[in-house]
Write a protein that holds these residues in place. Sequence first.
Motif, mmCIF file in Angstrom:
data_model
loop_
_atom_site.group_PDB
_atom_site.id
_atom_site.type_symbol
_atom_site.label_atom_id
_atom_site.label_comp_id
_atom_site.label_asym_id
_atom_site.label_seq_id
_atom_site.Cartn_x
_atom_site.Cartn_y
_atom_site.Cartn_z
ATOM 1 N N ASP A 275 -5.639 -1.534 -0.671
ATOM 2 C CA ASP A 275 -6.088 -0.379 0.110
ATOM 3 C C ASP A 275 -7.337 -0.715 0.924
ATOM 4 O O ASP A 275 -7.505 -0.226 2.042
ATOM 5 N N HIS B 131 -6.892 3.424 -8.668
ATOM 6 C CA HIS B 131 -5.585 2.763 -8.666
ATOM 7 C C HIS B 131 -5.232 2.327 -10.079
ATOM 8 O O HIS B 131 -6.104 1.924 -10.854
ATOM 9 N N VAL C 218 0.855 -1.186 0.000
ATOM 10 C CA VAL C 218 0.000 0.000 0.000
ATOM 11 C C VAL C 218 0.888 1.232 0.000
ATOM 12 O O VAL C 218 1.803 1.347 0.813
ATOM 13 N N CYS D 14 -6.460 -1.909 -5.534
ATOM 14 C CA CYS D 14 -7.660 -1.450 -4.826
ATOM 15 C C CYS D 14 -7.920 -2.327 -3.607
ATOM 16 O O CYS D 14 -8.226 -1.828 -2.516
ATOM 17 N N GLU E 128 -11.535 2.383 -9.704
ATOM 18 C CA GLU E 128 -11.968 2.667 -8.336
ATOM 19 C C GLU E 128 -13.159 1.777 -8.037
ATOM 20 O O GLU E 128 -13.835 1.301 -8.950
ATOM 21 N N VAL F 35 -13.079 3.116 -2.410
ATOM 22 C CA VAL F 35 -11.655 2.924 -2.690
ATOM 23 C C VAL F 35 -11.284 3.807 -3.880
ATOM 24 O O VAL F 35 -11.887 3.689 -4.951
ATOM 25 N N THR G 101 1.561 5.492 0.062
ATOM 26 C CA THR G 101 1.132 6.620 0.886
ATOM 27 C C THR G 101 0.483 7.640 -0.035
ATOM 28 O O THR G 101 1.139 8.171 -0.928
ATOM 29 N N PRO G 102 -0.804 7.907 0.162
ATOM 30 C CA PRO G 102 -1.462 8.893 -0.708
ATOM 31 C C PRO G 102 -0.957 10.302 -0.434
ATOM 32 O O PRO G 102 -0.457 10.588 0.652
ATOM 33 N N GLY H 4 -6.415 6.429 0.625
ATOM 34 C CA GLY H 4 -6.570 5.337 -0.328
ATOM 35 C C GLY H 4 -7.980 4.788 -0.341
ATOM 36 O O GLY H 4 -8.489 4.369 -1.381
#
Length: 149
Positions: A72, A39, A17, A69, A142, A36, A19-20, A26
């Motif tokens: 996350d 991605h 995962v 996805c 998504e 979600v 880091t947004p 995420g």
Amino acid sequence: MEIENKIKAMGLELPAVGTPPAGRAGAVQVGNILYVGGHTAGAEFKGKLGADITVEKAYESAKNACLACLADAKAAIGDLDKVKRVAKLLCMVNSTPDFGQQPAVANGATDLLSVLYGESGAHARSAVGMAALPNGASIEIEMILEIAD
């Protein structure tokens, strides 16, 4: 761990995962609904459908974006077995104006979710063409999930 065991049995794995960026997450849970964010797959899946990537390769890209996805989703809810229903997918396909096989590309994600979740994986879906996607990605996905209490 049933869903993760299925993923491993298919020879696949959840990616790490990321880091947004600041101000984004995420995945966000509101009640029993998990949203979600979009991605993409790895750099090996860059390209525009109808120009420089095949439907078959982009199908694999969709599968990989779907796994991102799910990674996350797992980070947000702790266990993918808590997914009660896959409600909706939005599949954005980087494609030329005359390319019309976006649904065939999006099937990479749909087929994966069907194997993992059976009837609970059947979802509403949009598969649309886009002029461009971030970093030249072939697809961005998504999803919206219903989470068990």
